[in-house]
Design an enzyme around this catalytic site. Sequence first.
Site, PDB file in Angstrom:
ATOM      1  N   CYS A  31     -10.452  -1.522  -3.438  1.00 24.97           N
ATOM      2  CA  CYS A  31      -9.977  -0.236  -3.968  1.00 24.97           C
ATOM      3  C   CYS A  31     -10.916   0.264  -5.060  1.00 24.97           C
ATOM      4  CB  CYS A  31      -8.542  -0.362  -4.471  1.00 24.97           C
ATOM      5  SG  CYS A  31      -8.300  -1.724  -5.598  1.00 24.97           S
ATOM      6  N   GLU A  80      -1.789 -15.682  -3.187  1.00 22.47           N
ATOM      7  CA  GLU A  80      -1.340 -14.533  -3.989  1.00 22.47           C
ATOM      8  C   GLU A  80      -0.805 -15.042  -5.325  1.00 22.47           C
ATOM      9  OE1 GLU A  80      -0.966 -11.054  -3.961  1.00 22.47           O
ATOM     10  OE2 GLU A  80       0.226 -11.379  -5.768  1.00 22.47           O
ATOM     11  N   ASP A 125      -8.895  -8.971  -0.656  1.00 22.46           N
ATOM     12  CA  ASP A 125      -8.395  -7.627  -0.966  1.00 22.46           C
ATOM     13  C   ASP A 125      -7.987  -7.601  -2.436  1.00 22.46           C
ATOM     14  OD1 ASP A 125      -7.270  -5.118  -0.962  1.00 22.46           O
ATOM     15  OD2 ASP A 125      -5.670  -5.571   0.459  1.00 22.46           O
ATOM     16  N   GLN A 138       0.841  -1.208   0.000  1.00 22.98           N
ATOM     17  CA  GLN A 138       0.000   0.000   0.000  1.00 22.98           C
ATOM     18  C   GLN A 138       0.874   1.255   0.000  1.00 22.98           C
ATOM     19  OE1 GLN A 138      -2.986   0.586  -0.595  1.00 22.98           O
ATOM     20  NE2 GLN A 138      -4.304  -1.074   0.098  1.00 22.98           N
TER      21      GLN A 138
HETATM   22  N1  SAH Z   1      -3.639  -7.565   0.874  1.00 24.89           N
HETATM   23  C1  SAH Z   1      -2.385  -7.115   0.351  1.00 24.89           C
HETATM   24  C2  SAH Z   1      -2.366  -6.978  -1.175  1.00 24.89           C
HETATM   25  C3  SAH Z   1      -3.563  -6.338  -1.808  1.00 24.89           C
HETATM   26  S1  SAH Z   1      -3.366  -5.817  -3.470  1.00 24.89           S
HETATM   27  C4  SAH Z   1      -1.965  -5.817   1.001  1.00 24.89           C
HETATM   28  O1  SAH Z   1      -2.814  -5.070   1.474  1.00 24.89           O
HETATM   29  O2  SAH Z   1      -0.760  -5.517   1.041  1.00 24.89           O
HETATM   30  C5  SAH Z   1      -4.033  -7.118  -4.385  1.00 24.89           C
HETATM   31  C6  SAH Z   1      -3.109  -8.282  -4.555  1.00 24.89           C
HETATM   32  O3  SAH Z   1      -3.787  -9.266  -5.340  1.00 24.89           O
HETATM   33  C7  SAH Z   1      -1.808  -7.991  -5.295  1.00 24.89           C
HETATM   34  O4  SAH Z   1      -0.740  -8.453  -4.520  1.00 24.89           O
HETATM   35  C8  SAH Z   1      -1.930  -8.755  -6.604  1.00 24.89           C
HETATM   36  O5  SAH Z   1      -0.691  -9.251  -7.056  1.00 24.89           O
HETATM   37  C9  SAH Z   1      -2.856  -9.885  -6.199  1.00 24.89           C
HETATM   38  N2  SAH Z   1      -3.638 -10.505  -7.260  1.00 24.89           N
HETATM   39  C10 SAH Z   1      -4.106  -9.961  -8.410  1.00 24.89           C
HETATM   40  N3  SAH Z   1      -4.840 -10.850  -9.077  1.00 24.89           N
HETATM   41  C11 SAH Z   1      -4.861 -11.996  -8.352  1.00 24.89           C
HETATM   42  C12 SAH Z   1      -5.459 -13.272  -8.522  1.00 24.89           C
HETATM   43  N4  SAH Z   1      -6.196 -13.539  -9.585  1.00 24.89           N
HETATM   44  N5  SAH Z   1      -5.271 -14.196  -7.562  1.00 24.89           N
HETATM   45  C13 SAH Z   1      -4.537 -13.931  -6.467  1.00 24.89           C
HETATM   46  N6  SAH Z   1      -3.933 -12.742  -6.260  1.00 24.89           N
HETATM   47  C14 SAH Z   1      -4.094 -11.786  -7.175  1.00 24.89           C
END
Ligand code: SAH
Length: 450
Positions: free
Chosen positions: A406, A331, A379, A281
């Site tokens: 977001c 992830e 998220d 973030q």
């Molecule tokens: N919760 C974490 C990251 C949130 S951002 C934090 O707050 O730091 C969203 C995350 O989802 C990113 O790290 C991105 O790489 C991941 N992402 C995007 N598409 C995805 C998918 N299809 N499956 C799993 N993760 C995914």
Amino acid sequence: MLTKNEIYEALVTDYTAEGQGVAHIEGCAVFIPNAIAGERVRVRIEKAQKTWAAGKIVELLEKSPHRVNRACPVAKLCGGCDFWHMDYDEETRLKADRVRTCLNRIGGEALEGLPILAAPSCQGYRNKAQYPVSSKKGRAYAGFFRAGTHQVVENPRCLILPEQTDAVKDAVMDYVNRYRVSVYDETAHAGLLRHIYVRRGAVSGEILVCLAVNGRKIPRPEALTQALEKIPGFTTLVLSVNTKKGNAVLGEEFITLYGPGCIRDTLCGLEFRLSPRSFYQVNHHQAQRLYQAAIAQAEITKADTVLDLYCGVGTITLAMAGAAGKVIGVEVIPQAVEDARDNAVRNGIQNAEFFCGDAGAAALELEKSGVRPDVAVVDPPRKGLNADTIEALARMSPRRIVYVSCDPATLARDVALLKARGYKLKNALAADLFPRCAHVESIVTLVTEK
Ligand code: SAH
């Protein structure tokens, strides 16, 4: 239909998701940049369609009490921020209202108000910058794209960034001009330097400099490193090889030229390793408050298994690990999963497990193998949850789903889908992680009705 180039009088009543003012003229929605709700304006129509039009203010007839002089001199040109023309009260009001309206209109709720975690400061908060580079008359410069274009607007001092980040940009551009490093031209798909990516740990002060290049080498790397070493906190220099056409900033391959190739930062009392590809973030202070809200809303007990989908480097997963029996993170970016596993170890956390893969596919597999989380945290990126994730959540039926989002529109869509699967909305909160920019973060909790 309104007439192009004609001037109309209008009352601004609302905002678009991108932060433009909205007025209605003869039944047509007109989008007006830099307009504030409540203002009466004379607007010149620049684009006219059947149901909507775009216009520019030619005269402010009645000015909003929320209008302020822009603190940023390039705000009108730069496509980075949206709200330097209004005070922060109006910005937070409109952001909370956007989340509330989406949850009501798309999510089928009837919320009358929605709280927002307002930021204590609108300046210097962004821990990451991505500067596109360009050149004019033989001089290379970096800045930010003009709204809706790939024209680079130069800005000596970007107010939402810490000074050190701009100092890195200046040092890189001095080096580029001194050693005549070529700058990428997207029409010709030629030239070396595409973007300067800088990430700075808000607590650690460590700085990662990553140059996105159309190639695998830069000339005189030691000259650049020497210049960067003068900036307090400079920790590592990395090249990201990006030889593809298109808008992606980073490529797949990373070459470390100096230092460890990643930085560390402290968040929610834990230390995190951050690779260039990993999500983190951008607003440290507000992210901590957001995660604290997520932890509070999750109401975890020591007997609980928590599933954290879209977990990045494991920020929320590991922040919840202490209160839970077990935490599982999923992830899709392999480097982020490596960071997450390393982060568990460096914080002595033993009840965390991380899987690399698509959230929906992994959740379906976990469900098949008998995993039944008590609490799920999601998220996702702006597009929200995919059908597999919704399906897996419905089958696993956690007691609580904490949804960090977001994009309020996709959040509200997913809330409606989860409501159809037996959940109801419990808490909703907006959080301002991007002061002066139109994006808004939010967090809701859904609980089973059973
Ligand atoms: N919760 C974490 C990251 C949130 S951002 C934090 O707050 O730091 C969203 C995350 O989802 C990113 O790290 C991105 O790489 C991941 N992402 C995007 N598409 C995805 C998918 N299809 N499956 C799993 N993760 C995914």
